[in-house]
Design a protein around this motif. Structure first.
Motif, PDB file in Angstrom:
ATOM      1  N   PHE A  95       1.512   1.947  -1.609  1.00  0.00           N
ATOM      2  CA  PHE A  95       0.300   1.751  -1.003  1.00  0.00           C
ATOM      3  C   PHE A  95      -0.653   1.329  -2.103  1.00  0.00           C
ATOM      4  O   PHE A  95      -1.700   0.676  -1.978  1.00  0.00           O
ATOM      5  N   THR A  96      -0.613   1.917  -3.183  1.00  0.00           N
ATOM      6  CA  THR A  96      -1.614   1.658  -4.538  1.00  0.00           C
ATOM      7  C   THR A  96      -1.383   0.137  -4.684  1.00  0.00           C
ATOM      8  O   THR A  96      -2.492  -0.418  -5.345  1.00  0.00           O
ATOM      9  N   PHE A  97      -0.305  -0.443  -4.364  1.00  0.00           N
ATOM     10  CA  PHE A  97      -0.199  -2.189  -4.682  1.00  0.00           C
ATOM     11  C   PHE A  97      -0.195  -2.820  -3.434  1.00  0.00           C
ATOM     12  O   PHE A  97       0.101  -4.098  -3.647  1.00  0.00           O
ATOM     13  N   HIS A  98      -0.553  -2.354  -2.345  1.00  0.00           N
ATOM     14  CA  HIS A  98      -0.947  -3.078  -1.407  1.00  0.00           C
ATOM     15  C   HIS A  98       0.623  -3.646  -0.675  1.00  0.00           C
ATOM     16  O   HIS A  98       0.586  -4.704  -0.074  1.00  0.00           O
ATOM     17  N   TYR A  99       1.732  -2.835  -1.135  1.00  0.00           N
ATOM     18  CA  TYR A  99       3.068  -3.341  -0.573  1.00  0.00           C
ATOM     19  C   TYR A  99       3.040  -2.438   0.516  1.00  0.00           C
ATOM     20  O   TYR A  99       3.928  -1.624   0.961  1.00  0.00           O
ATOM     21  N   TYR A 100       2.345  -2.798   1.821  1.00  0.00           N
ATOM     22  CA  TYR A 100       2.418  -2.003   2.909  1.00  0.00           C
ATOM     23  C   TYR A 100       3.604  -2.119   3.714  1.00  0.00           C
ATOM     24  O   TYR A 100       3.888  -1.201   4.371  1.00  0.00           O
ATOM     25  N   GLY A 101       4.330  -3.091   3.643  1.00  0.00           N
ATOM     26  CA  GLY A 101       5.774  -3.012   4.111  1.00  0.00           C
ATOM     27  C   GLY A 101       6.685  -1.918   3.560  1.00  0.00           C
ATOM     28  O   GLY A 101       7.233  -1.064   4.229  1.00  0.00           O
ATOM     29  N   GLU A 102       6.466  -1.646   2.006  1.00  0.00           N
ATOM     30  CA  GLU A 102       7.455  -0.608   1.572  1.00  0.00           C
ATOM     31  C   GLU A 102       6.746   0.544   2.041  1.00  0.00           C
ATOM     32  O   GLU A 102       7.507   1.755   2.212  1.00  0.00           O
ATOM     33  N   MET A 103       5.286   0.824   2.078  1.00  0.00           N
ATOM     34  CA  MET A 103       4.777   2.134   2.606  1.00  0.00           C
ATOM     35  C   MET A 103       5.317   2.246   4.093  1.00  0.00           C
ATOM     36  O   MET A 103       5.723   3.817   4.033  1.00  0.00           O
ATOM     37  N   ILE A 104       5.079   1.606   4.965  1.00  0.00           N
ATOM     38  CA  ILE A 104       5.513   1.722   6.265  1.00  0.00           C
ATOM     39  C   ILE A 104       6.880   2.043   6.202  1.00  0.00           C
ATOM     40  O   ILE A 104       7.211   3.059   7.194  1.00  0.00           O
ATOM     41  N   THR A 105       7.526   1.314   5.560  1.00  0.00           N
ATOM     42  CA  THR A 105       8.963   1.392   6.160  1.00  0.00           C
ATOM     43  C   THR A 105       9.321   2.773   5.345  1.00  0.00           C
ATOM     44  O   THR A 105      10.281   3.418   6.005  1.00  0.00           O
TER      45      THR A 105
END
Length: 248
Positions: free
Chosen positions: A82-92
């Protein structure tokens, strides 16, 4: 500890080979060194990475405790993404890996293999099972592509590939297949690329490159370890098989 509990703890630690202790020790050392050499100050990141490395060596031996640590790592990694706006990783990890990790924990608890040390019973999937997992993975990946695109996710294509490999990995882990480790190894490679791109903007993320490189080595070993574990369980005396079946 009472005598019986102490014996269980002793057997648990003795069940690991010298190579496994060496692998875990080198993994921990690499993570700690990269953390400090990169000038990181967020000790939550360090703790999360160490938990992740420990969970992998436990899962490689089919230990149910590894799944518990894996759930904590999923929560930590979701925050970092989330801190780097990798929302895919966050949601996954928060929306898929963590919940499926809980389901996997329940499934593993229901399917123990009882030998000298308690471990999960390795499963042998049929072609139909693999086809269903492949179909579900394809559907989830396509859906996530559009979701991540709408969220403005950094490095959209690689993030989508990460969803694909992650979903396949957690699905195979849930089903207790040795090939879970192969999919996680592929996911590690994707994550090394993703965080290499992030490190171009912030050198602190180099620590995550090292972290997932460590995970890659551990997952390769996990594939080897589960293959041996499946063979050993299959060739075990009938008394062990009956004991395991009675507790499934």
């Amino acid at each position: 500890f009472k005598g019986g509990n102490m014996n269980k703890v002793t057997r648990f630690f003795r069940s690991f080979t010298p190579f496994e202790y060496l692998l875990w020790g080198c993994s921990v050392l690499a993570i700690i060194l990269s953390f400090f050499l990169c000038g990181n100050t967020d000790y939550l990141n360090l703790a999360g990475s160490l938990v992740g490395a420990t969970s992998l060596i436990l899962i490689a031996r089919g230990r149910i405790s590894g799944q518990i640590l894996g759930i904590f790592f999923a929560a930590f990694y979701g925050y970092v993404s989330f801190t780097f706006h990798y929302y895919g990783e966050m949601i996954t990890y928060l929306g898929m890996t963590a919940p499926m990790g809980i389901a996997t924990l329940v499934n593993w608890l229901k399917n123990p293999y009882h030998g000298e040390v308690r471990e999960v019973k390795v499963n042998t999937l049929k072609c139909r099972d693999y086809l269903l997992i492949a179909l579900a993975t394809a559907v989830v990946t396509v859906a996530f592509y559009f979701i991540l695109d709408a969220l403005g996710t950094n490095n959209l294509i690689m993030s989508t590939v990460s969803v694909l490999t992650s979903f396949a990995a957690v699905s195979l882990t849930l089903r207790r297949s040795p090939y879970y480790a192969l999919c996680y190894a592929l996911n590690d490679i994707v994550l090394i690329v993703l965080w290499s791109l992030a490190a171009m903007e912030n050198s602190e993320y180099i620590a995550l490159i090292v972290c997932f490189s460590v995970f890659l080595v551990n997952d390769i070993y996990g594939l080897y370890s589960w293959s041996k574990m499946r063979k050993r369980q299959k060739n075990a005396p009938c008394s062990d098989c009956e004991t395991s079946a009675n507790h499934s």
